[in-house]
Design a protein around this motif. Structure first.
Motif, mmCIF file in Angstrom:
data_model
loop_
_atom_site.group_PDB
_atom_site.id
_atom_site.type_symbol
_atom_site.label_atom_id
_atom_site.label_comp_id
_atom_site.label_asym_id
_atom_site.label_seq_id
_atom_site.Cartn_x
_atom_site.Cartn_y
_atom_site.Cartn_z
ATOM 1 N N LYS A 97 9.477 -9.840 -64.759
ATOM 2 C CA LYS A 97 10.515 -8.550 -64.122
ATOM 3 C C LYS A 97 11.210 -9.767 -63.481
ATOM 4 C CE LYS A 97 8.925 -7.029 -59.979
ATOM 5 N NZ LYS A 97 9.951 -7.415 -58.899
ATOM 6 N N GLU A 100 12.250 -11.779 -57.269
ATOM 7 C CA GLU A 100 13.430 -11.054 -55.850
ATOM 8 C C GLU A 100 13.012 -12.407 -55.209
ATOM 9 O OE1 GLU A 100 12.181 -8.275 -53.491
ATOM 10 O OE2 GLU A 100 11.251 -7.179 -55.337
ATOM 11 N N ALA A 152 3.088 -5.270 -48.340
ATOM 12 C CA ALA A 152 3.683 -3.979 -48.629
ATOM 13 C C ALA A 152 5.258 -5.377 -50.061
ATOM 14 C CB ALA A 152 4.535 -3.167 -48.614
ATOM 15 N N TYR A 153 5.136 -6.293 -49.059
ATOM 16 C CA TYR A 153 6.406 -7.021 -49.962
ATOM 17 C C TYR A 153 5.701 -7.786 -51.058
ATOM 18 C CZ TYR A 153 9.559 -10.933 -50.626
ATOM 19 O OH TYR A 153 9.905 -12.116 -51.508
ATOM 20 N N ARG A 199 5.410 -5.505 -53.771
ATOM 21 C CA ARG A 199 6.609 -5.218 -54.797
ATOM 22 C C ARG A 199 7.838 -6.387 -54.784
ATOM 23 N NH1 ARG A 199 8.777 -3.345 -49.311
ATOM 24 N NH2 ARG A 199 9.937 -5.229 -48.658
ATOM 25 N N SER A 211 5.605 -6.098 -58.577
ATOM 26 C CA SER A 211 5.155 -4.951 -59.271
ATOM 27 C C SER A 211 3.508 -4.808 -59.627
ATOM 28 C CB SER A 211 5.515 -5.262 -60.727
ATOM 29 O OG SER A 211 7.097 -5.476 -60.609
ATOM 30 N N ARG A 231 0.281 -1.979 -57.701
ATOM 31 C CA ARG A 231 -0.515 -1.369 -57.022
ATOM 32 C C ARG A 231 -0.886 -1.744 -55.384
ATOM 33 N NH1 ARG A 231 -3.760 2.105 -58.010
ATOM 34 N NH2 ARG A 231 -4.163 0.834 -60.070
ATOM 35 N N ASN A 267 -1.567 -5.633 -60.903
ATOM 36 C CA ASN A 267 -0.890 -4.298 -62.090
ATOM 37 C C ASN A 267 -1.614 -4.500 -63.281
ATOM 38 O OD1 ASN A 267 -0.604 -7.829 -62.880
ATOM 39 N ND2 ASN A 267 1.556 -7.465 -61.547
#
Ligand SMILES: [Zn+2]
Length: 324
Positions: A22, A25, A37-38, A41, A44, A46, A58
């Protein structure tokens, strides 16, 4: 160049595959806590809560972090964080030093390993001569065990065309300073110190790998001097240390099949002064009767040596892929 086995290759590549699939970021720009939570993300993954653990997963990788604790696991291998996972207004968070100098280099090594290909590995069998190291209940000496394991690691690496030198090749006792000086003199690209543990409690058992503590942080548990938060020369390799240490600890566990004491942090002289990425491996407890027996056996020493070698080769493989 060295050749790697298919199994080893796949075990290292799974980390990369999971994270490269992916767009990456940007990392958090400000110093401070990084929320789970960051991380979910970013990778990717859960996020779930399982008992006292926050779990990110993942199809390729998993991160488990124990809440209000310094223990975490990446793909099942334990790593000790510098600071406990705590709850703030954004939920569970870890400190940025543990993200940038621990978890993220392990999961996205390609972003941290740029540079020239390591050419020379220096192995450092601990103790020697008048310094026996730990002594087992049946009088097994750590200094002899680690010299034999070091010779086996050297043989494995050299069979893959990797250049190796050692700080001692017989029953001599170079000082800690002389071991570091030797690494400088020969321009070591990786430095691996090999030890076996000793403890007053004969039930203490398992294997562990140490890397230099990040500047400004305390070392793991009772190791190192409490309150020492100094910056060390080896801190310039913090991210590479994490990749190397994790690769060694996870491969050591796979081969030695002993309990996991984790990837830990300490300001041990030989690693904090190393001029390159460095790790110190503890191959089991000489003072534990069952592990003393294992450490006295050729089969176990060979399994440990295979684990350490595979860990080093895994690291070199990741550096090589970064350069493509
Ligand atoms: Zn030792």
């Amino acid at each position: 160049m060295y050749r790697i086995t298919r199994k080893l290759f796949l075990s290292q590549i799974v980390l990369l595959a999971g994270c490269r699939s992916k767009t990456v970021e940007a990392q958090p720009s400000s110093e401070g806590p990084v929320s789970m939570a960051y991380l979910a993300r970013l990778y990717s993954m859960r996020m779930t809560t399982e008992g006292k653990k926050v779990v990110l997963r993942n199809k390729w990788n998993s991160i488990e972090i124990e809440t209000d604790s310094r223990r975490a696991w990446v793909n099942g291998t334990m790593i000790w964080l510098h600071h406990p996972c705590r709850k703030d207004g954004r939920g569970w968070v870890i400190q940025e030093v543990d993200f940038k100098k621990g978890i993220d280099p392990i999961l996205r090594s390609y972003a941290y390993l740029a540079g020239r290909m390591p050419r020379l590995v220096v192995l450092d069998p601990g103790h020697g001569g008048s310094d026996t190291g730990a002594i087992g209940p049946s009088k097994l000496y750590e200094k002899n065990v680690v010299l034999d394991i070091s010779r086996r690691v050297q043989a494995h690496l050299e069979s893959q065309k990797i250049a190796v030198r050692t700080t001692r090749s017989g029953d001599s006792f170079p000082s800690l300073q002389q071991r570091s000086d030797y690494a400088y003199k020969v321009s070591a690209d990786l430095f691996i110190s090999i030890h076996a543990d000793g403890a007053g409690d004969p039930s203490a058992s398992g294997v562990e790998t140490f890397i230099t503590t990040a500047a400004g942080c305390d070392s793991s548990n009772h190791y190192g001097q409490s309150g020492d938060k100094t910056e060390q020369r080896n801190n310039q390799y913090d991210a590479a240390n994490a990749v190397l240490g994790f690769s060694i600890q996870s491969n050591l566990l796979r081969n030695a099949k002993r309990s996991d004491r984790g990837l830990r942090r300490a300001r041990f002289s030989v690693i904090k002064n190393a001029p390159c990425p460095a790790a110190l491996v503890e191959c089991g407890f000489v003072t534990n009767p069952a592990e003393e027996s294992l450490l006295n056996s050729a089969d176990y020493r060979e399994a440990v040596a295979r684990g350490i070698s595979n860990g080093i080769i895994g690291y070199l493989t990741m550096v090589k892929r970064t350069r493509r």
